[in-house]
Design a protein around this motif. Structure first.
Motif, PDB file in Angstrom:
ATOM      1  N   ILE A  26     -71.964  30.462  39.952  1.00  0.00           N
ATOM      2  CA  ILE A  26     -72.734  29.531  39.130  1.00  0.00           C
ATOM      3  C   ILE A  26     -72.088  29.545  37.745  1.00  0.00           C
ATOM      4  CG2 ILE A  26     -74.970  28.956  38.127  1.00  0.00           C
ATOM      5  CD1 ILE A  26     -76.311  30.496  40.400  1.00  0.00           C
ATOM      6  N   PRO A  27     -71.105  28.657  37.538  1.00  0.00           N
ATOM      7  CA  PRO A  27     -70.427  28.650  36.238  1.00  0.00           C
ATOM      8  C   PRO A  27     -71.363  28.185  35.128  1.00  0.00           C
ATOM      9  CG  PRO A  27     -69.645  26.844  37.615  1.00  0.00           C
ATOM     10  CD  PRO A  27     -70.581  27.658  38.456  1.00  0.00           C
ATOM     11  N   PHE A  28     -71.028  28.585  33.909  1.00  0.00           N
ATOM     12  CA  PHE A  28     -71.859  28.235  32.757  1.00  0.00           C
ATOM     13  C   PHE A  28     -71.764  26.748  32.430  1.00  0.00           C
ATOM     14  CE2 PHE A  28     -71.513  32.845  31.035  1.00  0.00           C
ATOM     15  CZ  PHE A  28     -72.258  33.288  32.106  1.00  0.00           C
ATOM     16  N   ASN A  29     -70.665  26.103  32.800  1.00  0.00           N
ATOM     17  CA  ASN A  29     -70.533  24.645  32.657  1.00  0.00           C
ATOM     18  C   ASN A  29     -70.619  24.022  34.042  1.00  0.00           C
ATOM     19  OD1 ASN A  29     -70.108  24.787  29.886  1.00  0.00           O
ATOM     20  ND2 ASN A  29     -67.886  24.840  30.090  1.00  0.00           N
ATOM     21  N   ALA A  30     -71.074  22.775  34.100  1.00  0.00           N
ATOM     22  CA  ALA A  30     -71.099  22.060  35.377  1.00  0.00           C
ATOM     23  C   ALA A  30     -69.670  21.907  35.881  1.00  0.00           C
ATOM     24  CB  ALA A  30     -71.753  20.699  35.202  1.00  0.00           C
ATOM     25  N   ARG A  31     -69.500  21.972  37.179  1.00  0.00           N
ATOM     26  CA  ARG A  31     -68.167  21.846  37.762  1.00  0.00           C
ATOM     27  C   ARG A  31     -67.775  20.374  37.839  1.00  0.00           C
ATOM     28  NH1 ARG A  31     -67.261  26.234  42.492  1.00  0.00           N
ATOM     29  NH2 ARG A  31     -68.508  27.895  41.610  1.00  0.00           N
ATOM     30  N   PRO A  32     -66.644  20.019  37.238  1.00  0.00           N
ATOM     31  CA  PRO A  32     -66.197  18.629  37.333  1.00  0.00           C
ATOM     32  C   PRO A  32     -65.659  18.347  38.734  1.00  0.00           C
ATOM     33  CG  PRO A  32     -64.588  19.937  36.139  1.00  0.00           C
ATOM     34  CD  PRO A  32     -65.756  20.846  36.436  1.00  0.00           C
ATOM     35  N   GLY A  33     -65.954  17.190  39.256  1.00  0.00           N
ATOM     36  CA  GLY A  33     -65.392  16.766  40.535  1.00  0.00           C
ATOM     37  C   GLY A  33     -65.747  17.648  41.701  1.00  0.00           C
ATOM     38  N   ARG A  34     -66.942  18.242  41.676  1.00  0.00           N
ATOM     39  CA  ARG A  34     -67.341  19.078  42.806  1.00  0.00           C
ATOM     40  C   ARG A  34     -67.293  18.238  44.069  1.00  0.00           C
ATOM     41  NH1 ARG A  34     -72.848  21.195  41.994  1.00  0.00           N
ATOM     42  NH2 ARG A  34     -73.504  19.674  43.495  1.00  0.00           N
ATOM     43  N   ARG A  35     -66.846  18.849  45.163  1.00  0.00           N
ATOM     44  CA  ARG A  35     -66.628  18.124  46.408  1.00  0.00           C
ATOM     45  C   ARG A  35     -67.899  17.490  46.967  1.00  0.00           C
ATOM     46  NH1 ARG A  35     -62.888  21.798  45.874  1.00  0.00           N
ATOM     47  NH2 ARG A  35     -64.014  23.630  46.482  1.00  0.00           N
TER      48      ARG A  35
END
Length: 172
Positions: free
Chosen positions: A19-28
């Motif tokens: 659970i990264p502190f930033n939202a994941r860009p382009g998550r599948r």
């Protein structure tokens, strides 16, 4: 788990790596629908279900090494498509780690009981690597995951390379 005693351990932290502190860009694809019990945690949508498949494919015995403890099996495992995993139980004692050594380090080395291990966490440092090298009888990979990004292809590649080296050493 049959045969798991011969497999390498992979200690896995949740906050930061999964659970990264930033939202994941382009998550599948988004995480599966959340149950009413966990809907209150808006960060769970940062989980990437592909991480569960990628972790399983490494062939290690996966172990939760997180302050989520047993809740990781209740909440995180189903969202990643993982079975219930062993959980490192953190002691309640006030045992102070050596200066600069992460509070988890000593406990993970004890839990590993001489087995080779990978530790994916966002808080490990070179101090932990040196401590493990001095106090653990076999190889260990302490991989610091970028807490703002979470697990990446580079992290999985590093673990696969380390495991391949370990396999080559075992063959000698």
């Amino acid at each position: 788990m049959p045969g798991s005693v011969n497999r390498h351990l992979l200690f896995l932290d949740v906050d930061g790596p999964l659970i990264p502190f930033n939202a994941r860009p382009g998550r599948r694809r988004p995480a599966p629908a959340l149950s009413r019990d966990v809907i209150g945690n808006p960060l769970l949508d940062r989980l990437d279900p592909a991480d569960g498949r990628r972790l399983s494919a490494l062939g290690c015995q996966l172990v939760w090494a997180t302050t989520w403890m047993a809740e990781a099996n209740e909440v995180i495992s189903p969202l990643l498509g993982l079975p219930d995993l062993p959980v490192v139980e953190w002691p309640d004692g006030d045992e102070e780690p050596e200066r600069g050594v992460h509070w988890k380090t000593r406990h993970l080395v004890r839990w590993a009981a001489g087995r080779p291990f990978v530790w994916l966490d966002d808080e490990t440092t070179d101090v932990d690597r040196r401590w493990v090298a001095a106090h653990h009888p076999t190889r260990a990979l302490l991989r610091r995951v970028d807490q703002y990004v979470g697990l990446t292809d580079a992290d999985f590649s590093a673990v696969r390379r380390w495991l391949a080296q370990e396999t080559q050493l075992d063959a000698r």
